[in-house]
Design an enzyme around this catalytic site. Structure first.
Site, PDB file in Angstrom:
ATOM      1  N   TYR A  59       1.195 -22.580   2.916  1.00 19.04           N
ATOM      2  CA  TYR A  59       1.795 -21.241   2.880  1.00 19.04           C
ATOM      3  C   TYR A  59       1.763 -20.673   1.461  1.00 19.04           C
ATOM      4  O   TYR A  59       1.373 -19.511   1.251  1.00 19.04           O
ATOM      5  CB  TYR A  59       3.238 -21.302   3.406  1.00 19.04           C
ATOM      6  CG  TYR A  59       3.934 -19.962   3.353  1.00 19.04           C
ATOM      7  CD1 TYR A  59       3.558 -18.933   4.219  1.00 19.04           C
ATOM      8  CD2 TYR A  59       4.943 -19.707   2.422  1.00 19.04           C
ATOM      9  CE1 TYR A  59       4.179 -17.692   4.155  1.00 19.04           C
ATOM     10  CE2 TYR A  59       5.570 -18.475   2.363  1.00 19.04           C
ATOM     11  CZ  TYR A  59       5.192 -17.464   3.229  1.00 19.04           C
ATOM     12  OH  TYR A  59       5.803 -16.241   3.169  1.00 19.04           O
ATOM     13  N   LYS A 111      -0.167 -17.264  -0.070  1.00 21.15           N
ATOM     14  CA  LYS A 111       0.482 -16.157  -0.767  1.00 21.15           C
ATOM     15  C   LYS A 111      -0.042 -16.006  -2.198  1.00 21.15           C
ATOM     16  O   LYS A 111      -0.081 -14.893  -2.736  1.00 21.15           O
ATOM     17  CB  LYS A 111       2.008 -16.332  -0.736  1.00 21.15           C
ATOM     18  CG  LYS A 111       2.596 -16.153   0.670  1.00 21.15           C
ATOM     19  CD  LYS A 111       2.306 -14.754   1.242  1.00 21.15           C
ATOM     20  CE  LYS A 111       2.965 -14.491   2.580  1.00 21.15           C
ATOM     21  NZ  LYS A 111       2.738 -13.135   3.097  1.00 21.15           N
TER      22      LYS A 111
HETATM   23  P1  NDP Z   1       8.893 -12.452  11.146  1.00 23.79           P
HETATM   24  O1  NDP Z   1       8.458 -13.725  11.762  1.00 23.79           O
HETATM   25  O2  NDP Z   1      10.218 -11.887  11.525  1.00 23.79           O
HETATM   26  O3  NDP Z   1       7.772 -11.337  11.333  1.00 23.79           O
HETATM   27  C1  NDP Z   1       6.405 -11.645  11.184  1.00 23.79           C
HETATM   28  C2  NDP Z   1       5.564 -10.560  11.818  1.00 23.79           C
HETATM   29  O4  NDP Z   1       4.179 -10.894  11.652  1.00 23.79           O
HETATM   30  C3  NDP Z   1       5.830 -10.411  13.296  1.00 23.79           C
HETATM   31  O5  NDP Z   1       5.919  -9.040  13.598  1.00 23.79           O
HETATM   32  C4  NDP Z   1       4.613 -11.032  13.946  1.00 23.79           C
HETATM   33  O6  NDP Z   1       4.316 -10.342  15.151  1.00 23.79           O
HETATM   34  C5  NDP Z   1       3.555 -10.743  12.902  1.00 23.79           C
HETATM   35  N1  NDP Z   1       2.388 -11.609  13.030  1.00 23.79           N
HETATM   36  C6  NDP Z   1       2.318 -12.957  12.946  1.00 23.79           C
HETATM   37  N2  NDP Z   1       1.066 -13.371  13.183  1.00 23.79           N
HETATM   38  C7  NDP Z   1       0.330 -12.254  13.450  1.00 23.79           C
HETATM   39  C8  NDP Z   1      -1.026 -12.026  13.796  1.00 23.79           C
HETATM   40  N3  NDP Z   1      -1.915 -13.033  13.912  1.00 23.79           N
HETATM   41  N4  NDP Z   1      -1.432 -10.756  13.998  1.00 23.79           N
HETATM   42  C9  NDP Z   1      -0.560  -9.748  13.875  1.00 23.79           C
HETATM   43  N5  NDP Z   1       0.722  -9.884  13.564  1.00 23.79           N
HETATM   44  C10 NDP Z   1       1.158 -11.137  13.353  1.00 23.79           C
HETATM   45  O7  NDP Z   1       8.865 -12.756   9.561  1.00 23.79           O
HETATM   46  P2  NDP Z   1       9.073 -11.802   8.272  1.00 23.79           P
HETATM   47  O8  NDP Z   1       9.438 -10.428   8.633  1.00 23.79           O
HETATM   48  O9  NDP Z   1       9.937 -12.564   7.370  1.00 23.79           O
HETATM   49  O10 NDP Z   1       7.603 -11.840   7.657  1.00 23.79           O
HETATM   50  C11 NDP Z   1       6.892 -10.698   7.233  1.00 23.79           C
HETATM   51  C12 NDP Z   1       6.124 -11.032   5.966  1.00 23.79           C
HETATM   52  O11 NDP Z   1       7.048 -11.330   4.925  1.00 23.79           O
HETATM   53  C13 NDP Z   1       5.202 -12.244   6.080  1.00 23.79           C
HETATM   54  O12 NDP Z   1       3.984 -11.966   5.436  1.00 23.79           O
HETATM   55  C14 NDP Z   1       5.972 -13.331   5.326  1.00 23.79           C
HETATM   56  O13 NDP Z   1       5.122 -14.308   4.796  1.00 23.79           O
HETATM   57  C15 NDP Z   1       6.631 -12.501   4.246  1.00 23.79           C
HETATM   58  N6  NDP Z   1       7.764 -13.105   3.577  1.00 23.79           N
HETATM   59  C16 NDP Z   1       8.886 -13.480   4.280  1.00 23.79           C
HETATM   60  C17 NDP Z   1       9.948 -14.046   3.612  1.00 23.79           C
HETATM   61  C18 NDP Z   1      11.173 -14.521   4.323  1.00 23.79           C
HETATM   62  O14 NDP Z   1      11.972 -15.257   3.711  1.00 23.79           O
HETATM   63  N7  NDP Z   1      11.419 -14.135   5.553  1.00 23.79           N
HETATM   64  C19 NDP Z   1       9.937 -14.216   2.149  1.00 23.79           C
HETATM   65  C20 NDP Z   1       8.726 -13.764   1.518  1.00 23.79           C
HETATM   66  C21 NDP Z   1       7.696 -13.230   2.211  1.00 23.79           C
HETATM   67  P3  NDP Z   1       3.717 -10.997  16.492  1.00 23.79           P
HETATM   68  O15 NDP Z   1       4.289 -12.381  16.600  1.00 23.79           O
HETATM   69  O16 NDP Z   1       4.191 -10.053  17.557  1.00 23.79           O
HETATM   70  O17 NDP Z   1       2.246 -10.958  16.305  1.00 23.79           O
HETATM   71  C1  8X3 Z   2       9.040 -17.091   2.169  1.00 30.97           C
HETATM   72  C2  8X3 Z   2       9.723 -17.657   1.006  1.00 30.97           C
HETATM   73  O1  8X3 Z   2      10.150 -19.772  -0.258  1.00 30.97           O
HETATM   74  O2  8X3 Z   2      11.054 -19.602   2.011  1.00 30.97           O
HETATM   75  O3  8X3 Z   2       7.881 -16.441   1.791  1.00 30.97           O
HETATM   76  O4  8X3 Z   2       8.692 -19.947   1.646  1.00 30.97           O
HETATM   77  S1  8X3 Z   2       9.895 -19.336   1.112  1.00 30.97           S
END
Ligand code: NDP
Ligand code: 8X3
Length: 265
Positions: free
Chosen positions: A165, A169
């Site tokens: 992961y 990123k």
């Molecule tokens: P969620 O799991 O709540 O949302 C993730 C979204 O990505 C869902 O809408 C899912 O939709 C979509 N997704 C996953 N795989 C696919 C695919 N193959 N095609 C299209 N859509 C896809 O997580 P977050 O909102 O937290 O994540 C959003 C972003 O933020 C990500 O890039 C994550 O890495 C990043 N992030 C999150 C953090 C956290 O602590 N939560 C911290 C830092 C970054 P569906 O399953 O319907 O396809």
């Molecule tokens: C998500 C942040 O540190 O939980 O991007 O992997 S961490």
């Protein structure tokens, strides 16, 4: 809000978490004249979100739910051409779709998980960007439009159990920075938003649906909400065209690094 009026905005991963909040935040900020294209794999969820947005802000915002798996190159290639004409003049791409699978350490990391993470977080983001850039580049001054990539603190500070992961990123970060340089002579803004800990479905996905394990991650913490990140996304998109918020790192108050979280006991 005025600066966003009339814009067409594409959000990937809009069915949950940060992407979903971002859709609502754009609609609330520019409720008069906005087009939102919401994409993810779960189309029924997107349709419900579409109805909820229209119920909240009214018909001034046009919302189109589109099923799209960004990890499938052929779906991404067909995406723009399949959009109804009135949604094709895209101004803002929010590359938010992404996921983490597991906490395994080498050599125990499942090949399937490695592929899902790279194909979604990296190749999917790159393919989306390449699909939409030609639209941006047709505009005056070498082109105009916004690419907003959701990275992570994990891309800056790799941690044990998160090697894949974190690598995805870090790749987002490199791609974003190189792209900004490639587009230096244009009005295309390339921006990255790196959240720290946000409570979404992220950890549920990490633990393959195990909600109890996911909840334990946030025990004793006060994580960010997806709305906190959505506000930043909409803020950067709403700046004057000569202002590029190239990079942001957003923590909750008790976080100071990828694994550095102060837990209340
Ligand atoms: P969620 O799991 O709540 O949302 C993730 C979204 O990505 C869902 O809408 C899912 O939709 C979509 N997704 C996953 N795989 C696919 C695919 N193959 N095609 C299209 N859509 C896809 O997580 P977050 O909102 O937290 O994540 C959003 C972003 O933020 C990500 O890039 C994550 O890495 C990043 N992030 C999150 C953090 C956290 O602590 N939560 C911290 C830092 C970054 P569906 O399953 O319907 O396809
Ligand atoms: C998500 C942040 O540190 O939980 O991007 O992997 S961490």
């Amino acid at each position: 809000a005025k600066r966003l009026e009339g814009k067409t905005i594409v959000i990937t991963g809009a069915s949950s978490g940060i992407g979903k909040s971002t859709a609502f935040e754009f609609a609330r900020t520019a409720p008069k004249n906005l087009k939102l294209v919401l994409t993810a794999r779960r189309i029924d969820t997107l349709k419900q979100i579409t109805a909820d947005i229209v119920a909240e802000v009214g018909e001034g915002v046009k919302v189109l739910p589109v099923q799209l798996d960004v990890s499938k190159p052929e779906e991404v290639k067909a995406f723009v051409g399949n959009l109804p004409e009135e949604y094709r003049d895209i101004d803002v791409l929010v590359n938010n779709a992404g996921l983490v699978k597991g906490l395994a350490r080498a050599p125990e990391i499942a090949e399937e998980d490695i592929n899902i993470m790279f194909n979604t977080n990296v190749t999917g983001l790159i393919n989306m960007t390449q699909a939409i850039l030609p639209i941006f580049k047709k505009r005056p001054e070498g082109g105009a439009g916004d690419i907003i990539n959701v990275g992570s603190i994990a891309g800056r500070e790799p941690y044990a159990g998160g090697s894949i992961y974190c690598a995805t990123k870090a790749a987002v970060r490199s791609f974003t920075d190189a792209l900004r340089k490639e587009l230096i002579a244009t009005r295309i803004r390339v921006m990255e938003i790196d959240p720290g800990q946000v409570e979404t479905e992220f950890s549920v996905v990490r633990f393959y649906g195990d909600k109890a394990k996911a909840d334990a991650v946030y025990e004793g913490c006060e994580p960010l909400t997806p709305d906190d990140i959505a506000e930043v996304v909409v803020f950067v998109a709403g700046r004057r065209e000569n202002v590029v918020i190239a990079d942001t790192l957003i923590y909750p108050s008790h976080q100071a690094g990828a694994g550095s979280l102060h837990k209340k006991s």
